[in-house]
Design an enzyme around this catalytic site. Sequence first.
Site, PDB file in Angstrom:
ATOM      1  CB  SER A 136      -0.890   0.024   1.284  1.00  0.00           C
ATOM      2  OG  SER A 136      -2.099   1.210   1.405  1.00  0.00           O
ATOM      3  CE1 TYR A 159      -4.326  -1.678   5.176  1.00  0.00           C
ATOM      4  CE2 TYR A 159      -3.632   0.419   4.687  1.00  0.00           C
ATOM      5  CZ  TYR A 159      -4.296  -1.096   3.970  1.00  0.00           C
ATOM      6  OH  TYR A 159      -4.019  -1.222   2.261  1.00  0.00           O
ATOM      7  CE  LYS A 198     -12.117  -0.653   0.905  1.00  0.00           C
ATOM      8  NZ  LYS A 198     -10.879  -0.967   0.028  1.00  0.00           N
TER       9      LYS A 198
HETATM   10  N1  NAD Z   1      -8.461   0.411  -2.497  1.00  0.00           N
HETATM   11  C1  NAD Z   1      -7.716   0.625  -2.229  1.00  0.00           C
HETATM   12  O1  NAD Z   1      -7.013   2.065  -2.323  1.00  0.00           O
HETATM   13  C2  NAD Z   1      -6.262   0.709  -1.866  1.00  0.00           C
HETATM   14  C3  NAD Z   1      -5.553   0.799  -1.468  1.00  0.00           C
HETATM   15  C4  NAD Z   1      -4.144   0.633  -0.736  1.00  0.00           C
HETATM   16  C5  NAD Z   1      -4.029  -1.139  -0.648  1.00  0.00           C
HETATM   17  N2  NAD Z   1      -4.723  -1.693  -0.731  1.00  0.00           N
HETATM   18  C6  NAD Z   1      -5.127  -3.054  -0.672  1.00  0.00           C
HETATM   19  O2  NAD Z   1      -5.779  -4.187  -1.432  1.00  0.00           O
HETATM   20  C7  NAD Z   1      -6.468  -5.368  -1.347  1.00  0.00           C
HETATM   21  C8  NAD Z   1      -7.887  -5.475  -1.722  1.00  0.00           C
HETATM   22  O3  NAD Z   1      -7.797  -4.186  -1.043  1.00  0.00           O
HETATM   23  P1  NAD Z   1      -9.613  -3.773  -0.702  1.00  0.00           P
HETATM   24  O4  NAD Z   1      -9.806  -2.478  -1.592  1.00  0.00           O
HETATM   25  O5  NAD Z   1      -9.862  -4.087  -2.000  1.00  0.00           O
HETATM   26  O6  NAD Z   1     -10.189  -4.004   0.129  1.00  0.00           O
HETATM   27  P2  NAD Z   1     -11.455  -4.948   0.635  1.00  0.00           P
HETATM   28  O7  NAD Z   1     -11.483  -4.658   2.267  1.00  0.00           O
HETATM   29  O8  NAD Z   1     -12.746  -5.347  -0.064  1.00  0.00           O
HETATM   30  O9  NAD Z   1     -10.698  -6.364   0.321  1.00  0.00           O
HETATM   31  C9  NAD Z   1      -9.662  -7.535   1.651  1.00  0.00           C
HETATM   32  C10 NAD Z   1     -11.051  -8.988   1.152  1.00  0.00           C
HETATM   33  O10 NAD Z   1     -10.110  -9.401   2.142  1.00  0.00           O
HETATM   34  C11 NAD Z   1     -10.880 -10.310   3.113  1.00  0.00           C
HETATM   35  N3  NAD Z   1     -10.237 -10.211   4.273  1.00  0.00           N
HETATM   36  C12 NAD Z   1      -9.636  -9.755   5.414  1.00  0.00           C
HETATM   37  N4  NAD Z   1      -8.991  -9.983   6.063  1.00  0.00           N
HETATM   38  C13 NAD Z   1      -8.977 -11.554   5.736  1.00  0.00           C
HETATM   39  C14 NAD Z   1      -8.441 -13.025   6.311  1.00  0.00           C
HETATM   40  N5  NAD Z   1      -7.802 -13.253   7.132  1.00  0.00           N
HETATM   41  N6  NAD Z   1      -8.832 -14.423   5.610  1.00  0.00           N
HETATM   42  C15 NAD Z   1      -9.573 -14.495   4.574  1.00  0.00           C
HETATM   43  N7  NAD Z   1      -9.865 -12.670   3.977  1.00  0.00           N
HETATM   44  C16 NAD Z   1     -10.013 -11.578   4.686  1.00  0.00           C
HETATM   45  C17 NAD Z   1     -12.123  -9.389   2.917  1.00  0.00           C
HETATM   46  O11 NAD Z   1     -13.441 -10.122   3.964  1.00  0.00           O
HETATM   47  C18 NAD Z   1     -12.357  -8.626   1.877  1.00  0.00           C
HETATM   48  O12 NAD Z   1     -13.020  -9.281   0.505  1.00  0.00           O
HETATM   49  C19 NAD Z   1      -5.985  -5.292   0.565  1.00  0.00           C
HETATM   50  O13 NAD Z   1      -4.595  -5.745   0.832  1.00  0.00           O
HETATM   51  C20 NAD Z   1      -5.472  -3.348   0.257  1.00  0.00           C
HETATM   52  O14 NAD Z   1      -5.074  -3.630   1.797  1.00  0.00           O
HETATM   53  C21 NAD Z   1      -5.982  -1.262  -1.274  1.00  0.00           C
END
Ligand code: NAD
Length: 328
Positions: A136, A159, A198
């Site tokens: 991230s 985080y 979300k």
């Molecule tokens: N959306 C953004 O702008 C952004 C920015 C930087 C990093 N990220 C990273 O990208 C990835 C996806 O993020 P997103 O925006 O799709 O968020 P999101 O919350 O929609 O997706 C995360 C998914 O992981 C699942 N999850 C969480 N912990 C878990 C566990 N221990 N076991 C099994 N499933 C688990 C959740 O149920 C969810 O479906 C994450 O790793 C997040 O940190 C996202």
Amino acid sequence: MAKKTAAEKAAKTKKSTKKPSNILVTGGAGFIGSNLVLTLQAQHPEAGITVIDDFRSGDFKNLIGFKGDVVAKDVSRMDFSSQFGKRRFDAIFHLASITDTTLHDQKQQVHDNVEGFRNVLEFARPAKTPIVYASSAATYGIVSGVNTESDPPLPANVYAFSKVVLDNLARMYAARSRAWKIVGVRYFNVYGPREAHKGIPASMIWHLSQQIKAGKNPRIFKRGEQLRDFIYVKDAVKNTILALGAPSSGVYNTGSGQARTFNDLIEILNRTLGTKRATEYFDNPHKHYQNHTEADLARSRKELGYEPDYSLEKGVEDYMNWLKSQER
Ligand SMILES: NC(=O)c1ccc[n+]([C@@H]2O[C@H](COP(=O)([O-])OP(=O)(O)OC[C@H]3O[C@@H](n4cnc5c(N)ncnc54)[C@H](O)[C@@H]3O)[C@@H](O)[C@H]2O)c1
């Protein structure tokens, strides 16, 4: 003979990457994960795709149309060996993570995010299955300006700290074996289809569009001049898949490479939605606030052959059209 350019080398690496026929995606019911899963399914209809997601923030609706398997387990606690036996995958995309940056339970954030990744690494280790994992831009902290992968990590919350530990672990495991590819994609501010579940952590583009659509004035911090690198989810997915063909282990900024203001964003939303809502400004309650994020894309461009397809204008238009199509 003329020397090969970096782009030619990147193209060669991509070509030599075997088509994956067995793919594992953790966090596949989430925002980016579900867009990734549905894109992989369209690109490799013959491949078997398995999703692991415990649905703590994900939603089954994101996976409507998915033809593969879903394991509803917590990656930080599940036993991969008993789940999959001798089955191996050609590629693992690890996106499962707590994504609510306001969750300040330090043990839970670090445990679930880090132990989940460690389990994936240990599972992938014997066969050296290539892994692309979600890092991230939060790892850069609140330092303003253009962020380059070599910048020192400065996590401002737990985080972000957990993501720094993921990057550390990836480096440690990769150092033990040069033949094993463990590649981080450092997402900036991602927006687009399938993020509504979300809630508060969804993108500002989602929240502001909902305010405007509900006939309200969009509300942002004074004076809306803060800059963000907003990346459309289709570009985020594109670089995530390209990362599988990285020449070696490492971390790659995954942004649009453009920093745009919140004022710009509201103007684009008004234009796209055919509205003229005035902006309501309010005091920023945060003492330390990130005033400028912007991905330096040089490494992604050179080594992965990445080029974003979506400007903010084009991404917002595509997104608003998608939201409209869902209303029918
Ligand atoms: N959306 C953004 O702008 C952004 C920015 C930087 C990093 N990220 C990273 O990208 C990835 C996806 O993020 P997103 O925006 O799709 O968020 P999101 O919350 O929609 O997706 C995360 C998914 O992981 C699942 N999850 C969480 N912990 C878990 C566990 N221990 N076991 C099994 N499933 C688990 C959740 O149920 C969810 O479906 C994450 O790793 C997040 O940190 C996202």
